[in-house]
Write a protein that holds these residues in place. Structure first.
Motif: not given
Length: 199
Positions: A72-73, A76, A193, A195
């Motif tokens: 995820y990081e 992003e 997710r 972004w």
């Protein structure tokens, strides 16, 4: 995979990174694709549902959930380093006699760069990735288990020019494969997710 899960106690999700076309682009393409269902041979194809239409950036396969926070990081970061860009659905093509797809036009260099960043993000997060090949943007419309003549379908899509839209989001999508054995059942897709690009 099930034996591996049982042995390790780990859980996995089948994931890929993608750019999703907005509803007006989906509807425009749906209207264009509908007549293709009446072409000879259309009945032997497994047509993708509109909810599954997307431009895959990087396919991750079965990802260990322990890797998700770092994935995820890194995704992003990849999104924030990439500016929004214009895109439209354009024409069509095939992979051999088994996959029919719609193509893309517009900011293809930006799309390819985003695909490279999505691939690198997963690799750095520890997701086992195959060797990265040159990205060929496509939106899968139909598949066949055996080789069929897809030329009538690609010819019908040849002149299609969708309206331009702004690709402004990187999405991480989970794919749930059919397990019921119902003929024609489609995979189900869920955005895990998303972004915004450039922010």
């Amino acid at each position: 995979m099930s034996s591996q899960r049982a042995a390790t106690g780990s859980r996995h999700q089948r994931l890929f990174a993608a750019v999703l076309p907005p509803p007006p682009a989906v509807e425009e393409l749906r209207t264009t694709v509908a007549p293709l269902h009446a072409l000879p041979g259309a009945g032997s194809l497994r047509w993708s549902g509109t909810e599954g239409w997307h431009f895959t950036l990087a396919f991750y396969g079965e990802v260990d959930e322990a890797l998700l926070p770092e994935l995820y990081e890194r995704l992003e970061r990849a999104a924030h380093r990439s500016e929004p860009f214009p895109l439209r659905v354009h024409g069509g093509g095939r992979f051999g006699g088994r996959v029919l797809w719609a193509g893309a036009a517009g900011g293809l260099d930006a799309l390819r760069l985003l695909a490279e960043r999505a691939h690198a993000a997963a690799r750095r997060a520890g997701v086992p990735m195959e060797e990265h090949h040159r990205y060929a943007p496509h939106l899968t419309l139909a598949r066949s288990r055996t080789d069929v003549d897809l030329h009538p379908f690609t010819s019908a899509l040849e002149g299609f020019e969708g309206a331009a839209w702004e690709a402004d989001t990187l999405s991480l999508v989970r794919s749930r494969l059919p397990v019921s054995g119902v003929p024609g059942e489609q995979p189900r897709y869920e955005v895990v997710r998303a972004w915004p690009l450039g922010r």
